[in-house]
Design a protein around this motif. Structure first.
Motif, mmCIF file in Angstrom:
data_model
loop_
_atom_site.group_PDB
_atom_site.id
_atom_site.type_symbol
_atom_site.label_atom_id
_atom_site.label_comp_id
_atom_site.label_asym_id
_atom_site.label_seq_id
_atom_site.Cartn_x
_atom_site.Cartn_y
_atom_site.Cartn_z
ATOM 1 N N ASP A 31 60.858 30.077 77.416
ATOM 2 C CA ASP A 31 60.916 31.401 78.028
ATOM 3 C C ASP A 31 60.720 32.442 76.939
ATOM 4 O O ASP A 31 61.106 32.229 75.778
ATOM 5 C CB ASP A 31 62.251 31.611 78.745
ATOM 6 C CG ASP A 31 62.472 30.597 79.853
ATOM 7 O OD1 ASP A 31 61.515 30.327 80.599
ATOM 8 O OD2 ASP A 31 63.603 30.076 79.967
ATOM 9 N N THR A 57 60.009 36.871 75.816
ATOM 10 C CA THR A 57 59.994 38.296 76.103
ATOM 11 C C THR A 57 58.551 38.763 76.282
ATOM 12 O O THR A 57 57.603 38.031 75.997
ATOM 13 C CB THR A 57 60.626 39.089 74.945
ATOM 14 O OG1 THR A 57 59.827 38.892 73.765
ATOM 15 C CG2 THR A 57 62.056 38.628 74.676
ATOM 16 N N HIS A 58 58.387 40.013 76.727
ATOM 17 C CA HIS A 58 57.049 40.598 76.824
ATOM 18 C C HIS A 58 56.304 40.479 75.496
ATOM 19 O O HIS A 58 55.160 40.030 75.435
ATOM 20 C CB HIS A 58 57.146 42.092 77.189
ATOM 21 C CG HIS A 58 57.059 42.372 78.643
ATOM 22 N ND1 HIS A 58 58.131 42.790 79.378
ATOM 23 C CD2 HIS A 58 56.018 42.301 79.507
ATOM 24 C CE1 HIS A 58 57.769 42.969 80.633
ATOM 25 N NE2 HIS A 58 56.492 42.690 80.743
ATOM 26 N N GLU A 59 56.968 40.913 74.443
ATOM 27 C CA GLU A 59 56.327 40.959 73.129
ATOM 28 C C GLU A 59 55.922 39.574 72.652
ATOM 29 O O GLU A 59 54.861 39.395 72.045
ATOM 30 C CB GLU A 59 57.280 41.596 72.120
ATOM 31 C CG GLU A 59 56.729 41.676 70.713
ATOM 32 C CD GLU A 59 57.756 42.172 69.719
ATOM 33 O OE1 GLU A 59 57.425 42.236 68.527
ATOM 34 O OE2 GLU A 59 58.887 42.482 70.133
ATOM 35 N N ASN A 101 69.876 35.343 79.694
ATOM 36 C CA ASN A 101 69.301 36.399 78.866
ATOM 37 C C ASN A 101 68.325 37.195 79.712
ATOM 38 O O ASN A 101 67.262 36.702 80.088
ATOM 39 C CB ASN A 101 68.582 35.786 77.660
ATOM 40 C CG ASN A 101 68.118 36.850 76.683
ATOM 41 O OD1 ASN A 101 67.917 38.003 77.046
ATOM 42 N ND2 ASN A 101 67.953 36.465 75.424
ATOM 43 N N ASP A 149 66.425 39.434 78.901
ATOM 44 C CA ASP A 149 65.217 39.828 78.182
ATOM 45 C C ASP A 149 64.026 38.935 78.510
ATOM 46 O O ASP A 149 62.886 39.302 78.264
ATOM 47 C CB ASP A 149 65.448 39.786 76.671
ATOM 48 C CG ASP A 149 66.367 40.905 76.206
ATOM 49 O OD1 ASP A 149 66.474 41.912 76.920
ATOM 50 O OD2 ASP A 149 66.967 40.760 75.132
ATOM 51 N N TRP A 150 64.280 37.734 79.028
ATOM 52 C CA TRP A 150 63.163 36.839 79.334
ATOM 53 C C TRP A 150 62.373 37.398 80.509
ATOM 54 O O TRP A 150 62.911 37.715 81.557
ATOM 55 C CB TRP A 150 63.651 35.431 79.673
ATOM 56 C CG TRP A 150 64.554 34.787 78.665
ATOM 57 C CD1 TRP A 150 65.654 34.040 78.929
ATOM 58 C CD2 TRP A 150 64.434 34.809 77.236
ATOM 59 N NE1 TRP A 150 66.240 33.600 77.766
ATOM 60 C CE2 TRP A 150 65.507 34.065 76.703
ATOM 61 C CE3 TRP A 150 63.539 35.392 76.353
ATOM 62 C CZ2 TRP A 150 65.706 33.873 75.340
ATOM 63 C CZ3 TRP A 150 63.734 35.227 74.989
ATOM 64 C CH2 TRP A 150 64.790 34.475 74.489
ATOM 65 N N THR A 151 61.076 37.512 80.302
ATOM 66 C CA THR A 151 60.196 38.017 81.361
ATOM 67 C C THR A 151 59.136 37.016 81.780
ATOM 68 O O THR A 151 58.599 37.114 82.878
ATOM 69 C CB THR A 151 59.502 39.314 80.904
ATOM 70 O OG1 THR A 151 58.910 39.105 79.622
ATOM 71 C CG2 THR A 151 60.486 40.462 80.821
ATOM 72 N N MET A 169 63.077 35.995 70.276
ATOM 73 C CA MET A 169 61.988 36.393 71.168
ATOM 74 C C MET A 169 61.625 35.306 72.175
ATOM 75 O O MET A 169 60.959 35.584 73.176
ATOM 76 C CB MET A 169 60.762 36.788 70.345
ATOM 77 C CG MET A 169 60.998 38.026 69.486
ATOM 78 S SD MET A 169 59.677 38.314 68.279
ATOM 79 C CE MET A 169 58.274 38.559 69.349
ATOM 80 N N THR A 170 62.019 34.062 71.904
ATOM 81 C CA THR A 170 61.782 32.965 72.839
ATOM 82 C C THR A 170 62.990 32.032 72.824
ATOM 83 O O THR A 170 63.818 32.059 71.902
ATOM 84 C CB THR A 170 60.539 32.125 72.461
ATOM 85 O OG1 THR A 170 60.827 31.379 71.262
ATOM 86 C CG2 THR A 170 59.311 32.978 72.259
ATOM 87 N N ASN A 216 62.162 48.567 75.257
ATOM 88 C CA ASN A 216 62.931 47.905 74.208
ATOM 89 C C ASN A 216 62.843 48.749 72.940
ATOM 90 O O ASN A 216 63.103 49.945 72.970
ATOM 91 C CB ASN A 216 62.447 46.474 74.006
ATOM 92 C CG ASN A 216 62.581 45.638 75.279
ATOM 93 O OD1 ASN A 216 63.512 45.845 76.059
ATOM 94 N ND2 ASN A 216 61.651 44.725 75.486
#
Length: 319
Positions: free
Chosen positions: A9, A11-13, A43, A45-47, A79-80, A304
């Motif tokens: 999983d 984030t966008h970035e 979390n 933040d996961w998108t 980030m992942t 963010n």
């Protein structure tokens, strides 16, 4: 044939970083990106969820180790998630759906294999290639840029996309009715922009060039490399109604005088500048340089730690 399935999983970035880091390691047809839909997410933040498939053969273990090593910095920085691996009899075809990503009030980003969908009929569609070269087009800086562009681009504007990359911003502005010069100092990026322009049928509105604005040719690669080879300078004076630059903060600061010179700065027709590609750590330095050069901030978008700022020119330089 069986497969090794790697799942994480993100984030966008992180999506763009995953795609970039794996560009020379895995076949794009074995990469599937879908929206994160786990119930009760730990979390928020996961998108996105990313699934990678490798043939389950004698080379599989070595390939998995390489991918885990390449992506480990993303996991260490949050980030992942960690990569989960399993052996499957076949690819899970229900994850092979095309990505449909609404951005702002007016845009939706689609991969080239997305079927027409009635629920997005009222949106401006931006088609991106299914490619690992420049990632998904879903980096926060890109999203913030699109949010500002939909507010400020009007038909018949003369605009510059500096550091065009995948071409997504050039396509967006053309579909809003602008005439676009897409400029990048990376030949691969120029090819990617040209492909995006053709795919979205906006060739009549977008001119793509290899080059840099003014002294930008002395700054190296937009993405931080030392050299870019023989890249020509593009000189512009009172030429553009709007410039969008999704590049590093240091390049924004170095090019501030070129931005002002290239934009309209008449009292009745101020030029617009949208700066993106940097985090809030660099916001004050960018804003200070722009203000000193005579730009006035008029808008801001945040996602963010990322920020995009919109400015207009004034008729007089500030002291």
């Amino acid at each position: 044939m069986s497969w090794i399935e790697l799942t994480l999983d993100a984030t966008h970035e992180a999506v763009d970083w995953v795609c970039t880091l794996l560009g020379e390691t895995i076949d794009i047809n074995n990469v599937y990106i879908t929206e994160y839909t786990q119930p009760n997410p730990i979390n928020s933040d996961w998108t996105f969820t990313i699934r990678l498939y490798l043939p389950h053969d004698v080379n599989a273990r070595k390939s998995v180790e390489k991918i885990v090593s390449l992506l480990s910095p993303l996991h260490r920085t949050g980030m992942t998630t960690a990569i989960q691996t399993s052996v499957v009899a076949e690819k899970i075809m229900d994850v092979a759906q095309s990505l449909v990503q609404p951005i702002g009030a007016r845009f939706v980003v689609l991969t080239s294999d997305t079927p027409t969908q009635s629920q997005i009929a009222d949106k401006i569609k931006i088609i991106i290639q299914k490619t690992l070269t420049f990632g998904s087009g879903l980096h926060p800086a890109t999203i913030l840029s699109l949010r500002l562009l939909e507010k400020y681009v009007i038909p018949h504007m003369q605009v510059l996309d500096l550091g065009s990359g995948s071409g997504i911003l050039s396509v967006a502005m053309a579909k809003l009715g602008a005439n676009v010069l897409a400029l990048d100092n990376d030949s691969v990026a120029v090819q990617a922009t040209q492909a995006a322009v053709r795919m979205n049928a906006v060739e009549q509105q977008v001119k793509v060039m290899l080059g840099s604005l003014g002294c930008g040719s002395d700054l190296g690669h937009w993405m931080g490399g030392d050299t870019v080879g023989n890249v020509s300078k593009f000189e512009a004076k009172d030429t553009f109604d709007l410039i969008i630059a999704n590049i590093f903060a240091r390049v924004h600061i170095a090019l501030v005088d070129e931005f002002r010179q290239a934009l309209h700065h008449h009292q009745g027709q101020p030029g617009l500048l949208i700066t993106a590609g940097f985090t809030t750590d660099h916001e004050e330095n960018v804003n200070t340089a722009m203000t000193k050069a005579g730009f006035k901030i008029i808008d801001c978008q945040r996602l963010n730690e990322w920020v995009a700022l919109a400015y207009k020119t004034s008729s007089q330089l500030t002291a």
